[in-house]
Design an enzyme around this catalytic site. Structure first.
Site, PDB file in Angstrom:
ATOM      1  N   HIS A   1       0.818  -1.217   0.000  1.00 15.34           N
ATOM      2  CA  HIS A   1       0.000   0.000   0.000  1.00 15.34           C
ATOM      3  C   HIS A   1       0.854   1.269   0.000  1.00 15.34           C
ATOM      4  CE1 HIS A   1       0.517   0.082   4.496  1.00 15.34           C
ATOM      5  NE2 HIS A   1       0.438   1.371   4.272  1.00 15.34           N
TER       6      HIS A   1
ATOM      7  N   ASP B   1      -0.407  -7.561   1.888  1.00 10.15           N
ATOM      8  CA  ASP B   1       0.117  -6.197   1.821  1.00 10.15           C
ATOM      9  C   ASP B   1       1.641  -6.233   1.937  1.00 10.15           C
ATOM     10  OD1 ASP B   1       0.402  -3.480   1.799  1.00 10.15           O
ATOM     11  OD2 ASP B   1      -0.449  -3.139   3.794  1.00 10.15           O
TER      12      ASP B   1
ATOM     13  N   GLY C   1       7.151   3.345  13.438  1.00  7.96           N
ATOM     14  CA  GLY C   1       7.082   2.268  12.464  1.00  7.96           C
ATOM     15  C   GLY C   1       6.034   2.527  11.435  1.00  7.96           C
TER      16      GLY C   1
ATOM     17  N   SER D   1       4.081   2.890   7.890  1.00  9.29           N
ATOM     18  CA  SER D   1       3.774   1.815   6.954  1.00  9.29           C
ATOM     19  C   SER D   1       5.010   1.284   6.241  1.00  9.29           C
ATOM     20  CB  SER D   1       2.769   2.314   5.922  1.00  9.29           C
ATOM     21  OG  SER D   1       1.528   2.575   6.527  1.00  9.29           O
ATOM     22  N   GLY D   2       5.042  -0.036   6.083  1.00  6.20           N
ATOM     23  CA  GLY D   2       6.136  -0.670   5.377  1.00  6.20           C
ATOM     24  C   GLY D   2       7.333  -1.007   6.223  1.00  6.20           C
TER      25      GLY D   2
END
Length: 270
Positions: free
Chosen positions: A73, A119, A212, A214-215
Site C-alpha cells: 500500500h 500487503d 514504524g 507503513s512498510g
C-alpha cells in the site's frame, strides 16, 4: 536449531544479518524513544519525488544488498521512488547514508487494498549497496514461523509522534508485544480483518508514538542476539495510535518466504 535464516541469495559479506555493530538500546517499557544511531541498520526511508523534491512516505527493511521489503500500500504507479539507507535523521546530511533509485518494484499479485490482504512488496535497488556499520541486512524468519503471544518485539520508523501529530525527524523505536491470532481475531479486537498471514502487536492502549510507519519492520530478537524482520507494518486503528484492543497489524513475513524466494529467483533470470 536456529529458527532464523539469512536468505540464501543474500550476500552478507563480513557483516552477517541482523547483527548491528551498534546494538539497539532496548527496554521493556512501552513508548516511543529516539534510537541509538545506526542500531537498526536495515531500516530504510522510502521516498517519492514530488515537485522536484524527495519526501519520506514509508519505511522498509533491507533484506539483501539489492532488495528492500515494504508494504504494497506504500506504492503508487504515479510516483518515482528512491530508497535512503543508513539514515538516522531525515533532515540531516549524514556520513555513511546513501540514496539509491528503485529499479523495480514488485507488489504481491494478490494484494487486496480494501482488506489489506497480502500487503507486501519488494523493491530492487538500481545498484547493490555496500554493507557497513550503518547499512546491513535484517534476517528473515523461517517459513511458517509463528511468534508466541506477548513476544517482545520492536517497531521502528519515522512515523507520527502522536495521533495526528507530526512525523519524527529522528528514527524512533517502540516496544510492541505480540498479540496472538486467537486474541487479535476476537470480535472486539480486529475480528475477521486479522488473518493468520498477519501479526498483531500492541493494543494495550498505551500510545507507542505511532512509530514504524507503513512498510517498516517488526523487529524481534533471536536467542543468538540477531534480529529478524517478522512483520511489515500494514494497518492500525483510524482513531489513534496503538489504541485499546486495536493493535498495529503487520503482514507476517514468514507467510511469504516462498513468494520472496520466487521473486528474487525470477528477477535474477531476467
Amino acid at each position: 536449531m536456529l529458527r532464523l535464516m539469512c536468505f540464501v541469495a543474500v550476500l552478507v559479506e563480513a557483516y552477517g544479518c541482523g547483527l548491528p555493530t551498534f546494538p539497539p538500546v532496548v527496554t521493556r517499557v512501552v513508548g516511543g524513544d529516539d534510537v541509538r544511531p545506526n542500531s537498526w541498520p536495515w531500516q530504510i526511508s522510502l521516498q517519492y519525488l514530488s515537485n522536484g523534491e524527495w519526501a519520506h512516505t514509508c519505511g522498509g527493511t533491507l533484506i539483501s544488498d539489492s532488495w528492500v521489503l515494504t508494504a504494497a500500500h506504500c506504492i503508487s504507479s504515479k510516483y518515482t521512488y528512491r530508497v535512503y539507507l543508513g539514515k538516522h535523521s531525515l533532515k540531516e546530511d549524514e556520513q555513511g547514508s546513501v540514496a539509491i533509485a528503485a529499479a523495480k518494484i514488485i507488489e504481491h499479485e494478490n494484494y487486496n487494498i480494501l482488506l489489506s490482504r497480502n500487503d507486501i512488496a519488494l523493491i530492487k535497488l538500481q545498484t547493490p549497496v555496500t554493507f557497513s556499520d550503518s547499512i546491513m541486512a535484517a534476517c528473515l524468519p523461517d517459513a511458517g514461523y509463528v511468534l508466541p503471544h506477548n513476544a517482545p518485539c520492536y517497531v521502528t520508523g519515522w512515523g507520527r509522534l502522536w495521533t495526528d501529530g507530526p512525523g519524527s525527524d529522528i528514527l524512533q523505536q517502540a516496544l510492541l508485544p505480540v498479540v496472538g491470532h486467537e486474541v487479535c481475531s476476537l470480535p472486539d479486537w480486529w475480528y475477521v480483518l486479522a488473518t493468520k498471514d498477519m501479526v498483531c502487536a500492541g493494543g494495550d492502549g498505551v500510545v507507542a508514538g505511532c512509530n514504524g510507519d507503513s512498510g517498516g519492520p517488526l523487529n524481534c530478537q533471536n536467542p543468538d542476539a540477531s534480529w529478524v524482520v517478522e512483520g511489515v507494518v500494514s494497518f492500525g486503528s483510524g482513531t489513534g495510535c496503538n489504541t485499546f484492543q486495536k493493535p498495529t497489524v503487520f503482514t507476517r513475513t514468514s507467510s511469504y518466504i516462498d513468494w520472496i524466494s520466487q521473486v528474487l529467483t525470477h528477477t535474477r533470470k531476467l
